[in-house]
Design an enzyme around this catalytic site. Structure first.
Site, PDB file in Angstrom:
ATOM      1  N   TYR A 123     -51.529 -53.708  -3.532  1.00 33.13           N
ATOM      2  CA  TYR A 123     -52.870 -53.366  -3.048  1.00 33.13           C
ATOM      3  C   TYR A 123     -53.941 -54.236  -3.708  1.00 33.13           C
ATOM      4  O   TYR A 123     -55.094 -54.241  -3.286  1.00 33.13           O
ATOM      5  CB  TYR A 123     -53.189 -51.876  -3.281  1.00 33.13           C
ATOM      6  CG  TYR A 123     -52.197 -50.902  -2.652  1.00 33.13           C
ATOM      7  CD1 TYR A 123     -51.317 -51.316  -1.649  1.00 33.13           C
ATOM      8  CD2 TYR A 123     -52.140 -49.575  -3.059  1.00 33.13           C
ATOM      9  CE1 TYR A 123     -50.395 -50.429  -1.092  1.00 33.13           C
ATOM     10  CE2 TYR A 123     -51.230 -48.682  -2.491  1.00 33.13           C
ATOM     11  CZ  TYR A 123     -50.360 -49.124  -1.518  1.00 33.13           C
ATOM     12  OH  TYR A 123     -49.450 -48.240  -0.964  1.00 33.13           O
ATOM     13  N   LYS A 182     -46.274 -49.432  -7.954  1.00 35.39           N
ATOM     14  CA  LYS A 182     -45.063 -49.873  -7.246  1.00 35.39           C
ATOM     15  C   LYS A 182     -44.761 -51.348  -7.487  1.00 35.39           C
ATOM     16  O   LYS A 182     -45.673 -52.182  -7.534  1.00 35.39           O
ATOM     17  CB  LYS A 182     -45.226 -49.652  -5.736  1.00 35.39           C
ATOM     18  CG  LYS A 182     -45.730 -48.285  -5.347  1.00 35.39           C
ATOM     19  CD  LYS A 182     -45.687 -48.078  -3.835  1.00 35.39           C
ATOM     20  CE  LYS A 182     -46.505 -46.864  -3.439  1.00 35.39           C
ATOM     21  NZ  LYS A 182     -47.944 -47.138  -3.287  1.00 35.39           N
ATOM     22  N   ASP A 242     -51.905 -42.740  -6.592  1.00 33.96           N
ATOM     23  CA  ASP A 242     -50.841 -43.633  -6.139  1.00 33.96           C
ATOM     24  C   ASP A 242     -51.382 -45.044  -5.979  1.00 33.96           C
ATOM     25  O   ASP A 242     -52.319 -45.270  -5.199  1.00 33.96           O
ATOM     26  CB  ASP A 242     -50.297 -43.137  -4.793  1.00 33.96           C
ATOM     27  CG  ASP A 242     -49.185 -44.028  -4.268  1.00 33.96           C
ATOM     28  OD1 ASP A 242     -48.042 -43.877  -4.747  1.00 33.96           O
ATOM     29  OD2 ASP A 242     -49.454 -44.890  -3.406  1.00 33.96           O
ATOM     30  N   HIS A 294     -41.329 -50.624  -4.039  1.00 28.02           N
ATOM     31  CA  HIS A 294     -42.255 -50.428  -2.915  1.00 28.02           C
ATOM     32  C   HIS A 294     -41.528 -50.400  -1.561  1.00 28.02           C
ATOM     33  O   HIS A 294     -41.847 -49.571  -0.701  1.00 28.02           O
ATOM     34  CB  HIS A 294     -43.319 -51.527  -2.932  1.00 28.02           C
ATOM     35  CG  HIS A 294     -44.565 -51.196  -2.180  1.00 28.02           C
ATOM     36  ND1 HIS A 294     -45.809 -51.556  -2.587  1.00 28.02           N
ATOM     37  CD2 HIS A 294     -44.766 -50.514  -1.023  1.00 28.02           C
ATOM     38  CE1 HIS A 294     -46.719 -51.128  -1.725  1.00 28.02           C
ATOM     39  NE2 HIS A 294     -46.098 -50.493  -0.767  1.00 28.02           N
TER      40      HIS A 294
HETATM   41  N1  NAP Z   1     -45.285 -46.826   0.594  1.00 27.95           N
HETATM   42  C1  NAP Z   1     -45.938 -47.416   1.552  1.00 27.95           C
HETATM   43  O1  NAP Z   1     -45.472 -48.360   2.175  1.00 27.95           O
HETATM   44  C2  NAP Z   1     -47.291 -46.916   1.908  1.00 27.95           C
HETATM   45  C3  NAP Z   1     -47.859 -47.293   3.125  1.00 27.95           C
HETATM   46  C4  NAP Z   1     -49.120 -46.814   3.422  1.00 27.95           C
HETATM   47  C5  NAP Z   1     -49.789 -45.980   2.542  1.00 27.95           C
HETATM   48  N2  NAP Z   1     -49.226 -45.660   1.357  1.00 27.95           N
HETATM   49  C6  NAP Z   1     -49.930 -44.813   0.371  1.00 27.95           C
HETATM   50  O2  NAP Z   1     -50.357 -43.658   1.017  1.00 27.95           O
HETATM   51  C7  NAP Z   1     -51.762 -43.494   0.812  1.00 27.95           C
HETATM   52  C8  NAP Z   1     -52.310 -42.702   1.936  1.00 27.95           C
HETATM   53  O3  NAP Z   1     -52.632 -43.575   3.014  1.00 27.95           O
HETATM   54  P1  NAP Z   1     -52.852 -43.068   4.427  1.00 27.95           P
HETATM   55  O4  NAP Z   1     -53.358 -44.111   5.284  1.00 27.95           O
HETATM   56  O5  NAP Z   1     -51.594 -42.448   4.807  1.00 27.95           O
HETATM   57  O6  NAP Z   1     -53.988 -41.954   4.150  1.00 27.95           O
HETATM   58  P2  NAP Z   1     -54.486 -40.813   5.111  1.00 27.95           P
HETATM   59  O7  NAP Z   1     -55.475 -40.033   4.331  1.00 27.95           O
HETATM   60  O8  NAP Z   1     -53.348 -40.111   5.774  1.00 27.95           O
HETATM   61  O9  NAP Z   1     -55.197 -41.648   6.239  1.00 27.95           O
HETATM   62  C9  NAP Z   1     -56.326 -42.393   5.921  1.00 27.95           C
HETATM   63  C10 NAP Z   1     -57.145 -42.460   7.174  1.00 27.95           C
HETATM   64  O10 NAP Z   1     -57.509 -41.142   7.525  1.00 27.95           O
HETATM   65  C11 NAP Z   1     -58.907 -41.013   7.561  1.00 27.95           C
HETATM   66  N3  NAP Z   1     -59.256 -39.746   6.922  1.00 27.95           N
HETATM   67  C12 NAP Z   1     -59.116 -39.380   5.625  1.00 27.95           C
HETATM   68  N4  NAP Z   1     -59.532 -38.129   5.440  1.00 27.95           N
HETATM   69  C13 NAP Z   1     -59.963 -37.691   6.630  1.00 27.95           C
HETATM   70  C14 NAP Z   1     -60.514 -36.480   7.078  1.00 27.95           C
HETATM   71  N5  NAP Z   1     -60.723 -35.466   6.246  1.00 27.95           N
HETATM   72  N6  NAP Z   1     -60.846 -36.358   8.388  1.00 27.95           N
HETATM   73  C15 NAP Z   1     -60.650 -37.373   9.231  1.00 27.95           C
HETATM   74  N7  NAP Z   1     -60.131 -38.567   8.874  1.00 27.95           N
HETATM   75  C16 NAP Z   1     -59.794 -38.717   7.584  1.00 27.95           C
HETATM   76  C17 NAP Z   1     -59.449 -42.182   6.806  1.00 27.95           C
HETATM   77  O11 NAP Z   1     -60.658 -42.547   7.376  1.00 27.95           O
HETATM   78  P3  NAP Z   1     -61.830 -43.250   6.520  1.00 27.95           P
HETATM   79  O12 NAP Z   1     -61.209 -44.470   5.944  1.00 27.95           O
HETATM   80  O13 NAP Z   1     -62.881 -43.505   7.530  1.00 27.95           O
HETATM   81  O14 NAP Z   1     -62.217 -42.269   5.460  1.00 27.95           O
HETATM   82  C18 NAP Z   1     -58.397 -43.244   7.026  1.00 27.95           C
HETATM   83  O15 NAP Z   1     -58.610 -43.906   8.268  1.00 27.95           O
HETATM   84  C19 NAP Z   1     -52.264 -44.919   0.648  1.00 27.95           C
HETATM   85  O16 NAP Z   1     -53.514 -45.014   0.028  1.00 27.95           O
HETATM   86  C20 NAP Z   1     -51.162 -45.481  -0.217  1.00 27.95           C
HETATM   87  O17 NAP Z   1     -51.339 -45.047  -1.548  1.00 27.95           O
HETATM   88  C21 NAP Z   1     -47.971 -46.096   1.037  1.00 27.95           C
END
Ligand code: NAP
Length: 315
Positions: free
Chosen positions: A60, A89, A55, A122
């Site tokens: 980004y 997006k 994604d 987006h």
């Molecule tokens: N449409 C939108 O507006 C929107 C908004 C936000 C995100 N997104 C998309 O969604 C994706 C996912 O983002 P998210 O922030 O939701 O990802 P997530 O994986 O839910 O959260 C990422 C966070 O979790 C931590 N993490 C990841 N794996 C872990 C594990 N196994 N154990 C403990 N902590 C862990 C990471 O830490 P570390 O960094 O220290 O590894 C980071 O702080 C983004 O990359 C993007 O593509 C879309």
């Protein structure tokens, strides 16, 4: 490959797209990563761990790094382009119909791809068109664009599908109320809706609608954006993790797939990529217990203004 109804191996779950263009792997790797070098290593790590769904977003500002990592990673592992699913997006400043195709082409170019599996609007918020991704007035207020409707933008997205280089289209950061009129008016129905979702924000009504209409519900922040306190530290999640011999992250990701959603997670290291890919189905009582969690919390305020809550500074 299994489909979402077959949960025998959650890692291989695939969600059918309602336009017949194929399947989206339920486990998706998100590329919202601030550092360019980390973007490349994390993308390679995700590919090597088994992720086949990536994604991305113009916003980004790292599509070039993702594109390079995918090109090199696919060649090294002998994986065909058709075996991965890539989304990007359209940003808020490109909602005017005449800006949609150029934005799409620019993303394809940066990603080094000839076609996209999925292109999303987006957010439903149109910002003042131009090269400044975060246009503001002198007092810091976002400059919106009232000269274009979401349906105008959707029509331009439909034309991309007609053009053949975009296999499916959808929306992100949208509520059910905002989605309904687009769904009704659409010639090409949204195939995917990407929204924040985790046990503290189950979005049950939207999920029900998506299931009824065959729209893939794609959850971002399945780990609550990794924020603490948050779902990763929830006592119910921790207890289940101990009980089933998995980590809290694996429990949260398994729950998301078991309830019929696709998900995006952003492991930045190779070890975490393996951890986040290596999920397996939870026992029914554990699944039900997570459904009963009462805490409610949204971590990302992007749905209120269109301004991303988690875009790293300087990007
Ligand atoms: N449409 C939108 O507006 C929107 C908004 C936000 C995100 N997104 C998309 O969604 C994706 C996912 O983002 P998210 O922030 O939701 O990802 P997530 O994986 O839910 O959260 C990422 C966070 O979790 C931590 N993490 C990841 N794996 C872990 C594990 N196994 N154990 C403990 N902590 C862990 C990471 O830490 P570390 O960094 O220290 O590894 C980071 O702080 C983004 O990359 C993007 O593509 C879309």
């Amino acid at each position: 490959m299994t489909e979402s109804s077959d949960l025998s191996d959650l890692r291989l779950t695939k969600m059918p797209l309602n336009n017949g263009s194929g399947y989206m792997p339920a486990l998706g790797f998100g590329t919202l990563i601030a550092d360019a070098a980390v973007t490349k290593t994390a993308t390679r790590g995700a590919l090597e761990a088994g992720f086949r769904h990536f994604d991305c977003a113009e916003r980004y500002r790292n599509e070039r790094e993702v594109g390079e990592a995918l090109q090199v990673g696919l060649a090294a592992a002998g994986i065909a382009r058709e075996d991965i699913f890539v989304t990007t997006k359209l940003w808020n400043t490109n909602h005017r119909p005449e800006r949609v195709e150029p934005a799409f082409e620019a993303s394809l170019d940066r990603l080094r791809l000839r076609y996209l599996d999925l292109y999303l609007i987006h957010t439903p918020f149109a910002f003042q068109p131009g090269d400044e991704q975060d246009p503001r007035d002198q007092t810091g207020n976002v400059l919106y664009d009232d000269g274009v409707t979401l349906l105008d933008t959707w029509r331009a997205m439909e034309s991309l599908v007609d053009g053949g280089r975009c296999r499916a289209i959808g929306l992100s950061d949208i509520s059910l109320n905002e989605l309904l009129p687009i769904f009704e008016a659409a010639r090409i129905k949204p195939a995917v809706v990407q929204v924040e979702s985790h046990p503290y924000l189950p979005e049950t009504e939207l999920l029900r609608f998506c299931k009824e209409k065959g729209v893939v519900f794609l959850a971002f922040a399945p780990l609550g954006h990794g924020m603490r306190p948050g779902p990763l530290e929830d006592p119910v999640i921790s207890a289940i993790a101990t009980q089933v011999g998995k980590t809290p992250a694996q429990v949260l990701l398994a729950w998301a797939v078991q309830r019929g959603t696709a998900l995006l997670t952003t492991p930045r290291s190779a070890d975490r990529a393996k951890e986040n890919f290596n999920i397996s189905a939870l026992p029914e009582d554990a699944f039900d217990e997570i459904n009963r969690i009462q805490t409610r919390q949204r971590f990302n305020a992007v749905v209120k203004t269109g301004s991303p809550g988690f875009i790293p500074q300087g990007r």
